[in-house]
Scaffold this active site. Structure first.
Site, PDB file in Angstrom:
ATOM      1  N   ASP A 159     -85.997  32.012 -52.819  1.00  0.00           N
ATOM      2  CA  ASP A 159     -84.652  31.946 -52.026  1.00  0.00           C
ATOM      3  C   ASP A 159     -83.660  31.016 -52.568  1.00  0.00           C
ATOM      4  O   ASP A 159     -82.314  30.566 -52.170  1.00  0.00           O
ATOM      5  CB  ASP A 159     -84.935  31.291 -50.654  1.00  0.00           C
ATOM      6  CG  ASP A 159     -86.107  30.303 -50.424  1.00  0.00           C
ATOM      7  OD1 ASP A 159     -86.662  29.584 -51.809  1.00  0.00           O
ATOM      8  OD2 ASP A 159     -86.529  29.776 -49.441  1.00  0.00           O
ATOM      9  N   ASP A 194     -89.493  26.767 -54.897  1.00  0.00           N
ATOM     10  CA  ASP A 194     -88.711  27.323 -53.687  1.00  0.00           C
ATOM     11  C   ASP A 194     -87.433  26.548 -53.493  1.00  0.00           C
ATOM     12  O   ASP A 194     -87.420  25.333 -53.749  1.00  0.00           O
ATOM     13  CB  ASP A 194     -89.626  27.138 -52.328  1.00  0.00           C
ATOM     14  CG  ASP A 194     -89.159  27.786 -51.225  1.00  0.00           C
ATOM     15  OD1 ASP A 194     -89.601  28.965 -50.810  1.00  0.00           O
ATOM     16  OD2 ASP A 194     -88.233  27.282 -50.357  1.00  0.00           O
ATOM     17  N   HIS A 196     -94.632  24.245 -46.391  1.00  0.00           N
ATOM     18  CA  HIS A 196     -94.080  23.185 -45.290  1.00  0.00           C
ATOM     19  C   HIS A 196     -95.251  22.925 -44.257  1.00  0.00           C
ATOM     20  O   HIS A 196     -95.010  21.934 -43.709  1.00  0.00           O
ATOM     21  CB  HIS A 196     -92.886  23.988 -44.394  1.00  0.00           C
ATOM     22  CG  HIS A 196     -91.723  24.185 -45.158  1.00  0.00           C
ATOM     23  ND1 HIS A 196     -90.911  23.266 -45.843  1.00  0.00           N
ATOM     24  CD2 HIS A 196     -90.987  25.377 -45.263  1.00  0.00           C
ATOM     25  CE1 HIS A 196     -89.889  23.899 -46.334  1.00  0.00           C
ATOM     26  NE2 HIS A 196     -89.780  24.994 -45.824  1.00  0.00           N
ATOM     27  N   HIS A 220     -86.321  25.287 -50.820  1.00  0.00           N
ATOM     28  CA  HIS A 220     -86.598  24.216 -49.809  1.00  0.00           C
ATOM     29  C   HIS A 220     -87.611  23.202 -50.265  1.00  0.00           C
ATOM     30  O   HIS A 220     -88.698  23.655 -50.877  1.00  0.00           O
ATOM     31  CB  HIS A 220     -87.221  24.513 -48.474  1.00  0.00           C
ATOM     32  CG  HIS A 220     -86.125  25.582 -47.825  1.00  0.00           C
ATOM     33  ND1 HIS A 220     -86.456  27.189 -47.881  1.00  0.00           N
ATOM     34  CD2 HIS A 220     -85.125  25.416 -47.043  1.00  0.00           C
ATOM     35  CE1 HIS A 220     -85.455  27.734 -47.204  1.00  0.00           C
ATOM     36  NE2 HIS A 220     -84.639  26.692 -46.820  1.00  0.00           N
TER      37      HIS A 220
HETATM   38  C1  6XA Z   1     -85.063  26.671 -41.292  1.00  0.00           C
HETATM   39  C2  6XA Z   1     -85.325  27.016 -42.537  1.00  0.00           C
HETATM   40  C3  6XA Z   1     -86.619  27.449 -42.828  1.00  0.00           C
HETATM   41  C4  6XA Z   1     -86.795  27.384 -44.462  1.00  0.00           C
HETATM   42  C5  6XA Z   1     -88.012  28.495 -44.606  1.00  0.00           C
HETATM   43  C6  6XA Z   1     -88.417  28.386 -46.071  1.00  0.00           C
HETATM   44  N1  6XA Z   1     -85.369  27.597 -40.251  1.00  0.00           N
HETATM   45  N2  6XA Z   1     -89.132  27.555 -46.797  1.00  0.00           N
HETATM   46  O1  6XA Z   1     -87.662  29.302 -46.966  1.00  0.00           O
HETATM   47  O2  6XA Z   1     -89.337  27.509 -47.962  1.00  0.00           O
HETATM   48 ZN    ZN Z   2     -87.620  28.123 -48.924  1.00  0.00          ZN
END
Ligand code: 6XA
Ligand code: ZN
Length: 340
Positions: free
Chosen positions: A282, A197, A161, A199
């Protein structure tokens, strides 16, 4: 398989994060890597090697120097104003119509200036841990450049991110981007980054947007309902240098594997000389903050399929918060990758 690991990841241990309207213990904590290390050891993987330190150059190859300086100083500046008893968290961000060209002077304004969410605590050890994670990714890339077929960067905090000048989503420095740029600088003409991932890898997309030499692809929960919300839609092609495959809640192996085939076919068409994988687990059915339905055995299939590309590969650890099954999910992926 080479595994690179640095215990300095422990220095990032936030006290709390804001989730669903409550301050809760952080999901992204040192116990995640403990669980993975233990599982890899038990399954007979080679013992990890420590990272090499090549200074700031691999980091500033993908992050703006002013952002790196902010990260190095943020905790010090926070403590001077607020004391050491809480984590440094932003509370205000600019909106359209507000100034983007002036960095605020005070730490509260600067936290908002350089970030995009309130779920990513800066602590006393954040810089030490995040820079160690970047070194782990850089060293894994060097192992592959030196002839290893695959290296696993077992690191946290995660990175996908984090953009050239922002942090968020538990990420500060983008290890996958460090590795991809490292391949370029070592003479690989075309590199691909595959982000599996849960996300969307918004930082990786931003860093390499428009770069024909680094093709990026991300499979992830549709941003219309999932973090990071403001990037990750299928129409963001960055002039043909990027591909997003947003997926619905409840995605299981049947639909995930079809999306993976689409991503892999596209990567093969790019004919890259090296691959970087942002590995988040995840996507597992029991993850506490996600909503896909992959099973532990599916990670072996994903790893096998990616390994079958036959490319020199760096695998960088990203998300995955179900600590009880993190080790098994990562080990299945790595064993699947190495199966050919
Ligand atoms: C919001 C979720 C953060 C996602 C973190 C993650 N607090 N990114 O696993 O790949
Ligand atoms: Zn993630």
């Amino acid at each position: 398989m080479k595994i690179v690991y640095c215990p300095d990841h422990r220095l990032q241990h936030g006290r709390a994060e804001l989730a669903d309207g409550r301050l809760v213990p952080v999901f992204e904590h040192p116990g995640r890597l403990d669980a993975i290390l233990e599982a890899l050891h038990r399954r007979g993987f080679p013992e990890p090697v420590p990272p090499e330190d090549r200074g700031l150059a691999p980091i500033t190859a993908v992050h703006e120097p002013a952002y790196v300086e902010f990260l190095q100083r943020a905790w010090h500046d926070w403590v001077a104003v607020h004391g050491p008893d809480g984590d440094a968290l932003p509370l205000s961000w600019r909106a359209p119509g507000m100034r983007e060209d002036r960095e605020p002077e005070g730490i509260d304004g600067r936290l908002g200036y350089w970030s995009f969410d309130a779920g990513t605590p800066i602590t006393a050890g954040t810089w030490a841990a995040a820079s160690a994670a970047a070194r782990v990714a850089d060293t894994a890339r060097m192992q592959v450049s030196a002839g290893a077929r695959v290296a696993f960067a077992l690191a946290r905090p995660p990175g996908h991110h984090a953009g050239s000048r922002f942090y968020g989503g538990y990420c500060f420095l983008n290890g996958a981007a460090v590795a991809a740029q490292g391949f370029r600088d070592a003479g690989v003409a075309r590199v691909a980054v595959l982000d599996v991932d849960y996300h969307h890898g918004n930082g990786t997309q931003q860093i390499f947007a428009g770069r024909a030499d680094v093709f990026t692809v991300s499979l992830h929960a549709d941003p219309s309902f999932s973090f990071p919300f403001f990037l990750g839609h299928a129409d963001e092609t960055e002039g043909g240098t990027h591909m997003n495959i947003p997926l619905p809640r409840g995605t299981d192996w049947l639909s995930y594997s079809a999306a993976l085939e689409t991503a892999l076919a596209r990567i093969e068409r790019q004919d890259p000389g090296a691959l970087v994988v942002s590995l988040g687990v995840d996507t597992w059915e029991g993850d506490p903050i996600c909503s896909f339905a992959l099973k532990t055995t599916d990670y072996r299939r994903i790893g096998r399929r990616i390994g079958a590309l036959g490319l020199p590969t760096v695998i960088v650890m990203e998300g995955g918060y179900a600590v009880e099954s993190l080790g098994a999910n990562v080990a299945e992926f790595l064993e699947g990758f190495a199966e050919r």
